[in-house]
Design an enzyme around this catalytic site. Structure first.
Site, PDB file in Angstrom:
ATOM      1  CG  ASP A 319       4.454  79.687  37.016  1.00 49.25           C
ATOM      2  OD1 ASP A 319       5.319  78.830  37.251  1.00 49.25           O
ATOM      3  OD2 ASP A 319       3.647  80.103  37.871  1.00 49.25           O
ATOM      4  CD  GLU A 372       5.722  74.995  36.180  1.00 51.31           C
ATOM      5  OE1 GLU A 372       6.153  74.461  37.212  1.00 51.31           O
ATOM      6  OE2 GLU A 372       4.929  75.947  36.202  1.00 51.31           O
TER       7      GLU A 372
END
Length: 638
Positions: A319, A372
């Site tokens: 993330d 990401e």
């Protein structure tokens, strides 16, 4: 005759353990630090180990000693600041914390950074447990996984939040399914739709439901919201036995400030950088790990390996990678510090990612690492030896943005934005991409996917079928958030289940049935997944038909023998006798028509087979001609 009791292993931390941890490369440190059942001198109990170099003293308090602050003291064993202790008679299921006394006399009650199980929120104590007893039966999956080349395999990911996928009918306040119950439900659903992987949000323990698991409190503990660590192992094992891979969201970018957590763990900035310009995210109100400290890097990389080795996880979606790579991410002037060259690149985070990916891919070649990353940072999936970061895949956030913005447009204005949908192919070969339509696209007033679409309700669903066909035909692996496969109409909320009742409506049931066929097409046709990262697998037939807002392209298998033709009409205008160029005179077979009445379409038919005529079209010697209905995607086998 009574069965002889098996002797339990003695857990201890040697000088070698301390040295390798201090060097940042003790990848099994989680087997030493934390709380572990142990046996010493014939006595069974619990061994505790914690890294707290700036503490004045450390005690363990818990239900086993009525939270007595002085009875169970740990002792410092070396210059690295590790405290340990063995205590007879302590078993599993006990709540505990470390009581850290700072040099200035403050008392800090901290959950175990390496704890494998935690108290259900709002409690935040760690719980003693043993994660070594589960009997895995997924060896076939694990062996096959490491033999596959993920670049050539179909990868269709179902992003899922366990607590809101479906609520338990027992009427309990939270309505959570246990990991085991969830496994029994989700496996059949994913098999029916033919998703290849599930990506689970919020598995590492976190204190606040509304963070969705992106503000982690316990990096080494599956959240107790849905059961025990063994229950989670059952879930992974069952998914593997049904040939479904498991990807976890992993959050090394930041952690919350909670008093019981990692923040100022031993009274100092132990895990975070002490300079707030480097150690805090002003927008998020969170702490940033100190990637330049060897023990912190070790904590994180060992954590990634912990999920892979102990829980058989097949992939980690990392993330907020951009927030780690850029020192000025989300910061104003004066809130960040330049690197030694005067730039905004976080050199320590770059080194961390290279270390992370080299260790994982070196030891577990079948495990995916997915970034990401929302910027144009070069070589995110590039080879580390060529100064790349070494990730397997990168989320294509540019494609996602262009796709959503285009599909939201009134069809009258799509012609003026025609090249938004072709732009991603111009840089497609620069990285190994996943096309994501994730939870982030259906929250915070962004609307659900179906309600992003223009027009009346029947138009919205026609647009969504059309959009998904473009997505699955386009180069790149695929990710859809739960509910998008049947046209969830409300935005997602972690507090309620998906609107499964919508499946009583023909449009929603048709949407789900369409996704089954589209996923089957994707899995069964090598042309749609074997070559995703170069022009050998993709060929525009006509990317310039902006006046009619129609796209046509061909996907090709690695051997070049299998080809699929995609034709997509992005407007409500029917196009009678629409012509598409094809390479030869072989009959073209219809595989999928998004306007089929069984999917909720209007039922305009396309012939099952079309014989090309020898007339030039789209700079090709042959053409096929058919009536292309409004908002329709057609897929043909060439």
């Amino acid at each position: 005759m009574a069965e002889k009791k098996q002797k339990r292993e003695t857990v201890f931390i040697s000088e070698a353990d301390q040295y390798v941890f201090a060097q940042g490369s003790h990848y099994d440190i989680y087997k030493k630090l934390g709380a572990h059942l142990s046996e010493e001198d014939g006595k069974e109990g619990m061994f505790f180990g914690v890294w707290a170099p700036n503490a004045e003293s450390v005690h363990v308090v818990g239900t086993f000693n009525d939270w007595n602050e002085t009875s169970h003291q740990l002792h410092k064993i070396g210059p690295g600041g590790i405290y340990t202790g063995f205590f007879e008679g302590i078993g599993t299921g006990e709540l505990y914390k470390y009581l850290i006394t700072t040099p200035d006399g403050r008392k800090l009650y901290k959950a175990d950074p390496f704890g494998n199980y935690a108290e259900l929120r709002p409690g935040n104590a760690s719980i003693t447990t043993d994660i070594t007893n589960f009997k895995w039966s997924d060896s076939t999956w694990m062996t096959n996984r490491d033999k596959k080349d993920p670049m050539k395999e179909p990868i269709a990911i179902y992003e899922c939040h366990i607590g809101s996928w479906m609520k338990h009918p027992d009427g309990s306040e939270d309505g959570f399914y246990n990991y085991r119950e969830f496994a029994d439900c989700i496996v059949e659903y994913l098999k029916e739709l033919r998703y290849t992987h599930v990506e689970l949000m919020g598995i590492a323990e976190h204190p606040f439901d509304g963070s969705w698991g992106y503000q982690v409190g316990g990096y080494y503990a599956p959240t107790s919201r849905y059961g025990t660590p063994e229950d989670f192992m059952y879930l992974v094992n069952k998914l593997h036995k049904n040939k479904i891979g498991v990807i976890l969201d992993w959050v090394p970018a930041h952690f919350p400030r909670d008093a019981f957590g990692l923040a100022e763990f031993d009274g100092t900035c132990l895990f975070e950088h002490p300079d707030p310009r480097l150690g805090e995210h002003p927008d998020w109100g969170t702490k940033i790990f100190n990637y330049g400290k060897t023990e912190v890097k070790n904590y994180l990389i060992a954590n990634a390996l912990f999920w892979i080795k102990e829980f058989h996880i097949d992939g980690l979606r990392v993330d907020a990678v951009a927030s780690m790579l850029y020192l000025d991410y989300g910061k104003k002037d004066g809130q960040w510090v330049a690197n030694k060259y005067g730039g905004n690149k976080n050199l320590e985070a770059i080194e961390f990612f290279k270390h992370f990916n080299s260790v994982i891919h070196g030891g577990f070649p079948g495990v995916l690492t997915i970034a990401e990353e929302s910027t144009a940072w070069p070589k995110v999936t590039g080879d580390i030896m060529d100064d790349g970061l070494g990730f397997t895949f990168k989320w294509n956030m540019g494609w996602m943005h262009d796709f959503c913005e285009y599909m939201k447009l009134d069809p009258l204005f799509r012609r003026n934005n025609h090249y938004a949908m072709t732009f991603a192919m111009s840089y497609n070969s620069s990285e190994n991409y996943i096309l994501p339509l994730s939870h982030d696209e259906v929250v915070h007033l962004k609307c659900s996917m179906v309600n992003k679409m223009p027009g009346y309700q029947i138009d919205k669903y026609a647009n969504l079928r059309l959009g998904y066909t473009f997505m699955f035909g386009h180069c790149g692996k695929k990710l859809l958030f739960m509910g998008q496969e049947f046209g969830q109409e409300r935005e997602w909320s972690e507090a309620r289940e998906l609107d499964w009742f919508l499946l009583e409506n023909p449009l929603n049931k048709g949407m789900q049935d369409y996704m089954k066929e589209l996923l089957a097409l994707y899995n069964d046709n090598p042309a749609m997944h074997e070559i995703d990262n170069d022009w050998g697998g993709f060929e525009w037939v006509n990317c310039d038909d902006m006046d009619r807002s129609i796209y046509s392209f061909i996907r090709k298998s690695a051997d070049g023998k299998k080809k699929l033709l995609f034709v997509l009409n992005m407007t409500p205008m029917e196009r009678p006798y629409y012509c598409v160029g094809v390479p030869d005179k072989k009959k073209v077979k219809l595989l999928l028509n998004s306007d089929d009445i069984k999917f909720g379409g209007n039922g305009h038919e396309i012939p099952a087979e079309i014989k090309p005529t020898e007339e030039e079209c789209d700079q090709r010697p042959y053409r096929i001609t058919f009536d292309l209905a409004a908002y329709t995607a057609a897929v043909f086998q060439l």
